[in-house]
Design a protein around this motif. Structure first.
Motif, PDB file in Angstrom:
ATOM      1  N   GLN A 156       0.856  -1.178   0.000  1.00  0.00           N
ATOM      2  CA  GLN A 156       0.000   0.000   0.000  1.00  0.00           C
ATOM      3  C   GLN A 156       0.894   1.230   0.000  1.00  0.00           C
ATOM      4  OE1 GLN A 156      -1.864  -1.049   3.964  1.00  0.00           O
ATOM      5  NE2 GLN A 156      -1.602   1.153   4.338  1.00  0.00           N
ATOM      6  N   VAL A 157       0.484   2.258  -0.736  1.00  0.00           N
ATOM      7  CA  VAL A 157       1.341   3.426  -0.936  1.00  0.00           C
ATOM      8  C   VAL A 157       0.748   4.688  -0.322  1.00  0.00           C
ATOM      9  CG1 VAL A 157       2.508   2.517  -2.981  1.00  0.00           C
ATOM     10  CG2 VAL A 157       0.352   3.753  -3.246  1.00  0.00           C
ATOM     11  N   ASP A 158      -0.284   4.550   0.482  1.00  0.00           N
ATOM     12  CA  ASP A 158      -0.752   5.650   1.307  1.00  0.00           C
ATOM     13  C   ASP A 158      -1.423   5.064   2.549  1.00  0.00           C
ATOM     14  OD1 ASP A 158      -3.202   4.737   0.390  1.00  0.00           O
ATOM     15  OD2 ASP A 158      -3.676   6.530  -0.777  1.00  0.00           O
ATOM     16  N   GLN A 159      -1.924   5.931   3.432  1.00  0.00           N
ATOM     17  CA  GLN A 159      -2.507   5.506   4.703  1.00  0.00           C
ATOM     18  C   GLN A 159      -1.558   4.566   5.466  1.00  0.00           C
ATOM     19  OE1 GLN A 159      -6.646   4.315   4.784  1.00  0.00           O
ATOM     20  NE2 GLN A 159      -7.055   5.322   2.829  1.00  0.00           N
ATOM     21  N   PHE A 160      -0.298   4.942   5.516  1.00  0.00           N
ATOM     22  CA  PHE A 160       0.690   4.093   6.165  1.00  0.00           C
ATOM     23  C   PHE A 160       0.345   3.890   7.636  1.00  0.00           C
ATOM     24  CE2 PHE A 160       3.247   6.118   2.759  1.00  0.00           C
ATOM     25  CZ  PHE A 160       3.515   4.973   2.044  1.00  0.00           C
ATOM     26  N   GLY A 161       0.607   2.697   8.116  1.00  0.00           N
ATOM     27  CA  GLY A 161       0.323   2.371   9.499  1.00  0.00           C
ATOM     28  C   GLY A 161       1.300   3.019  10.460  1.00  0.00           C
ATOM     29  N   SER A 162       0.920   2.992  11.722  1.00  0.00           N
ATOM     30  CA  SER A 162       1.776   3.533  12.775  1.00  0.00           C
ATOM     31  C   SER A 162       2.948   2.594  13.030  1.00  0.00           C
ATOM     32  CB  SER A 162       0.946   3.698  14.059  1.00  0.00           C
ATOM     33  OG  SER A 162       1.765   3.750  15.191  1.00  0.00           O
ATOM     34  N   ARG A 163       4.146   3.165  13.178  1.00  0.00           N
ATOM     35  CA  ARG A 163       5.319   2.341  13.493  1.00  0.00           C
ATOM     36  C   ARG A 163       5.145   1.661  14.842  1.00  0.00           C
ATOM     37  NH1 ARG A 163      10.443   2.514  15.945  1.00  0.00           N
ATOM     38  NH2 ARG A 163      10.030   4.547  16.876  1.00  0.00           N
ATOM     39  N   GLU A 164       4.525   2.365  15.800  1.00  0.00           N
ATOM     40  CA  GLU A 164       4.304   1.785  17.121  1.00  0.00           C
ATOM     41  C   GLU A 164       3.372   0.576  17.029  1.00  0.00           C
ATOM     42  OE1 GLU A 164       4.228   5.094  16.524  1.00  0.00           O
ATOM     43  OE2 GLU A 164       6.195   5.451  17.442  1.00  0.00           O
ATOM     44  N   CYS A 165       2.351   0.670  16.160  1.00  0.00           N
ATOM     45  CA  CYS A 165       1.450  -0.476  15.968  1.00  0.00           C
ATOM     46  C   CYS A 165       2.204  -1.656  15.356  1.00  0.00           C
ATOM     47  CB  CYS A 165       0.276  -0.082  15.080  1.00  0.00           C
ATOM     48  SG  CYS A 165      -0.950   0.977  15.867  1.00  0.00           S
ATOM     49  N   TYR A 166       3.079  -1.352  14.394  1.00  0.00           N
ATOM     50  CA  TYR A 166       3.870  -2.402  13.757  1.00  0.00           C
ATOM     51  C   TYR A 166       4.766  -3.107  14.778  1.00  0.00           C
ATOM     52  CZ  TYR A 166       7.947  -4.248  11.271  1.00  0.00           C
ATOM     53  OH  TYR A 166       8.979  -5.037  10.842  1.00  0.00           O
ATOM     54  N   LEU A 167       5.450  -2.318  15.608  1.00  0.00           N
ATOM     55  CA  LEU A 167       6.331  -2.913  16.610  1.00  0.00           C
ATOM     56  C   LEU A 167       5.536  -3.692  17.650  1.00  0.00           C
ATOM     57  CD1 LEU A 167       8.778   0.096  17.095  1.00  0.00           C
ATOM     58  CD2 LEU A 167       9.225  -2.040  15.862  1.00  0.00           C
ATOM     59  N   ALA A 168       4.358  -3.185  18.022  1.00  0.00           N
ATOM     60  CA  ALA A 168       3.505  -3.922  18.954  1.00  0.00           C
ATOM     61  C   ALA A 168       3.062  -5.248  18.346  1.00  0.00           C
ATOM     62  CB  ALA A 168       2.293  -3.068  19.329  1.00  0.00           C
ATOM     63  N   LEU A 169       2.733  -5.248  17.052  1.00  0.00           N
ATOM     64  CA  LEU A 169       2.326  -6.486  16.390  1.00  0.00           C
ATOM     65  C   LEU A 169       3.478  -7.482  16.344  1.00  0.00           C
ATOM     66  CD1 LEU A 169       0.291  -8.171  14.872  1.00  0.00           C
ATOM     67  CD2 LEU A 169       0.889  -6.938  12.770  1.00  0.00           C
ATOM     68  N   ARG A 170       4.679  -7.007  16.081  1.00  0.00           N
ATOM     69  CA  ARG A 170       5.843  -7.898  16.103  1.00  0.00           C
ATOM     70  C   ARG A 170       5.996  -8.548  17.476  1.00  0.00           C
ATOM     71  NH1 ARG A 170      10.092  -7.685  12.194  1.00  0.00           N
ATOM     72  NH2 ARG A 170      11.378  -8.581  13.855  1.00  0.00           N
ATOM     73  N   ARG A 171       5.851  -7.751  18.533  1.00  0.00           N
ATOM     74  CA  ARG A 171       5.967  -8.306  19.885  1.00  0.00           C
ATOM     75  C   ARG A 171       4.906  -9.370  20.139  1.00  0.00           C
ATOM     76  NH1 ARG A 171       6.891  -2.812  21.120  1.00  0.00           N
ATOM     77  NH2 ARG A 171       4.724  -2.542  21.780  1.00  0.00           N
ATOM     78  N   ILE A 172       3.694  -9.104  19.689  1.00  0.00           N
ATOM     79  CA  ILE A 172       2.605 -10.058  19.896  1.00  0.00           C
ATOM     80  C   ILE A 172       2.910 -11.380  19.200  1.00  0.00           C
ATOM     81  CG2 ILE A 172       0.188 -10.529  19.326  1.00  0.00           C
ATOM     82  CD1 ILE A 172      -0.318  -7.505  19.753  1.00  0.00           C
ATOM     83  N   LEU A 173       3.363 -11.311  17.942  1.00  0.00           N
ATOM     84  CA  LEU A 173       3.659 -12.531  17.189  1.00  0.00           C
ATOM     85  C   LEU A 173       4.857 -13.275  17.788  1.00  0.00           C
ATOM     86  CD1 LEU A 173       3.164 -11.298  13.496  1.00  0.00           C
ATOM     87  CD2 LEU A 173       1.549 -12.542  14.947  1.00  0.00           C
ATOM     88  N   GLU A 174       5.892 -12.536  18.158  1.00  0.00           N
ATOM     89  CA  GLU A 174       7.080 -13.178  18.733  1.00  0.00           C
ATOM     90  C   GLU A 174       6.756 -13.822  20.078  1.00  0.00           C
ATOM     91  OE1 GLU A 174       9.659  -9.845  18.713  1.00  0.00           O
ATOM     92  OE2 GLU A 174      10.444 -10.230  16.691  1.00  0.00           O
ATOM     93  N   ASN A 175       5.973 -13.133  20.890  1.00  0.00           N
ATOM     94  CA  ASN A 175       5.589 -13.705  22.187  1.00  0.00           C
ATOM     95  C   ASN A 175       4.697 -14.929  22.008  1.00  0.00           C
ATOM     96  OD1 ASN A 175       6.991 -11.731  23.555  1.00  0.00           O
ATOM     97  ND2 ASN A 175       5.207 -10.427  23.907  1.00  0.00           N
ATOM     98  N   HIS A 176       3.815 -14.871  21.008  1.00  0.00           N
ATOM     99  CA  HIS A 176       2.954 -16.031  20.755  1.00  0.00           C
ATOM    100  C   HIS A 176       3.783 -17.226  20.314  1.00  0.00           C
ATOM    101  CE1 HIS A 176      -0.797 -18.106  19.869  1.00  0.00           C
ATOM    102  NE2 HIS A 176      -0.284 -18.474  18.714  1.00  0.00           N
ATOM    103  N   GLY A 177       4.791 -16.959  19.488  1.00  0.00           N
ATOM    104  CA  GLY A 177       5.656 -18.047  19.060  1.00  0.00           C
ATOM    105  C   GLY A 177       6.446 -18.661  20.202  1.00  0.00           C
ATOM    106  N   SER A 178       6.974 -17.833  21.092  1.00  0.00           N
ATOM    107  CA  SER A 178       7.773 -18.355  22.202  1.00  0.00           C
ATOM    108  C   SER A 178       6.905 -19.030  23.268  1.00  0.00           C
ATOM    109  CB  SER A 178       8.584 -17.221  22.830  1.00  0.00           C
ATOM    110  OG  SER A 178       7.733 -16.213  23.355  1.00  0.00           O
ATOM    111  N   ASN A 179       5.680 -18.543  23.454  1.00  0.00           N
ATOM    112  CA  ASN A 179       4.798 -19.124  24.473  1.00  0.00           C
ATOM    113  C   ASN A 179       4.039 -20.352  23.986  1.00  0.00           C
ATOM    114  OD1 ASN A 179       5.535 -17.070  26.244  1.00  0.00           O
ATOM    115  ND2 ASN A 179       3.815 -15.761  25.662  1.00  0.00           N
ATOM    116  N   ASN A 180       4.031 -20.582  22.670  1.00  0.00           N
ATOM    117  CA  ASN A 180       3.313 -21.734  22.109  1.00  0.00           C
ATOM    118  C   ASN A 180       4.216 -22.449  21.102  1.00  0.00           C
ATOM    119  OD1 ASN A 180       0.248 -21.171  23.048  1.00  0.00           O
ATOM    120  ND2 ASN A 180       1.190 -19.231  22.421  1.00  0.00           N
TER     121      ASN A 180
END
Length: 297
Positions: A156-180
């Motif tokens: 997508q080339v407009d309406q870029f997402g928040s960097r903080e949201c992106y980093l939060a999503l990375r944490r969620i996925l990484e934590n889910h991987g390590s916890n499961n």
């Protein structure tokens, strides 16, 4: 493509929704500009004079067919050069950023899905038999859809997402991987060859090495695999669209027909909805309900 598009941290529409909180300690700081330049040629007076002289001499020295062929070939070369540069500006993706990769994408483009907002046709043989988002339907996404270009990569080339949201999503996925870790794992995307991916260790529905989803570190959008019913829900509620290579044709495509793009989350509330869609992707790939821990958002 027209316009110069630059990432900013400003939302493209006013919204009362709480934005993703900033964390100064985040190790990743990515600032990327995704541009798609128009095909344009600017000539000054001397250039116009030189071209006029060349055309006059060419008409007298060569036959009209040869002159027309030279002009047509020059136009094609300029167009291909501009289109290739726009392809490179989309950044790394599943296809190499080389001219052979560009040729391959243009071949696949001939078979691409013409309407990415047309849901997949019903498949009576699909398992599981129904989508999981029916249990808790998605809300409608606020505002217009972002502009999306490309095939592989697709961004997508407009309406870029928040960097903080992106980093939060990375944490969620990484934590889910390590916890499961017995059921899922995280690693580099199998489809994109770049970006963080979430994988099912024992996939029920076939994807690339059991990939559930991956997140792009350029525009913060993502691709995932969903049940056809859930693809329809995501499209109709404005959260994403089908990938161009999910067209139903005789040519074997490099992605599953359930492959879907989900737009980058701009706010905390949008991130929660995106996580719900990722949970639906996990259910489709592994045939088990998946629950993400969103307490560390």
């Amino acid at each position: 493509m027209s316009g110069t598009l630059t990432r900013t941290d400003t939302l493209t529409h006013s919204s009362p929704i709480e934005a993703c909180p900033s964390r100064d300690g985040d190790p990743l700081a990515i600032n990327v500009t995704i541009r798609q330049d128009p095909l344009s040629v600017t000539l000054d007076g001397s250039a116009i004079f030189a071209i006029a002289v060349l055309l006059i001499l060419s008409i007298h020295a060569l036959d009209p067919t040869t002159v027309a062929s030279i002009i047509g070939l020059a136009t094609v070369v300029v167009f291909i050069h501009n289109d290739y540069q726009n392809y490179l500006k989309l950044g790394p993706g599943g296809t190499p950023a080389t001219f052979p990769g560009y040729i391959r994408i243009n071949w696949l483009k001939l078979w691409a899905c013409r309407d990415p907002f047309n849901p997949l046709p019903a498949d009576p043989d699909v398992q599981p038999a129904a989508g999981i988002l029916r249990k808790k339907p998605l809300p409608y996404r606020c505002g217009l859809r972002p502009r999306v270009v490309g095939i592989a990569p697709q961004r997508q080339v407009d309406q870029f997402g928040s960097r903080e949201c992106y980093l939060a999503l990375r944490r969620i996925l990484e934590n889910h991987g390590s916890n499961n870790s017995e059921e899922v794992g995280v690693g580099t995307s199998c489809f994109e060859k770049h970006g963080l991916g979430l994988f099912a260790r024992y996939p029920f529905n076939k994807t690339c090495q059991g990939e559930i989803c991956h997140v792009h570190n350029s525009d913060y959008s993502m691709h995932l695999n969903l049940h056809p019913d859930d693809v329809k829900e995501v499209i109709e509620k404005g959260w994403g669209q089908r990938h161009p290579l999910t067209s139903q044709c005789l040519l074997k495509m490099p992605v599953p027909k359930q492959f879907t793009m989900v737009y980058a989350p701009r706010t905390m509330d949008e991130l929660k909805i995106v996580c719900q869609i990722i949970e639906a992707a996990g259910w489709w790939v592994s045939a088990k309900e998946m629950k993400l821990d969103m307490t560390d958002m």
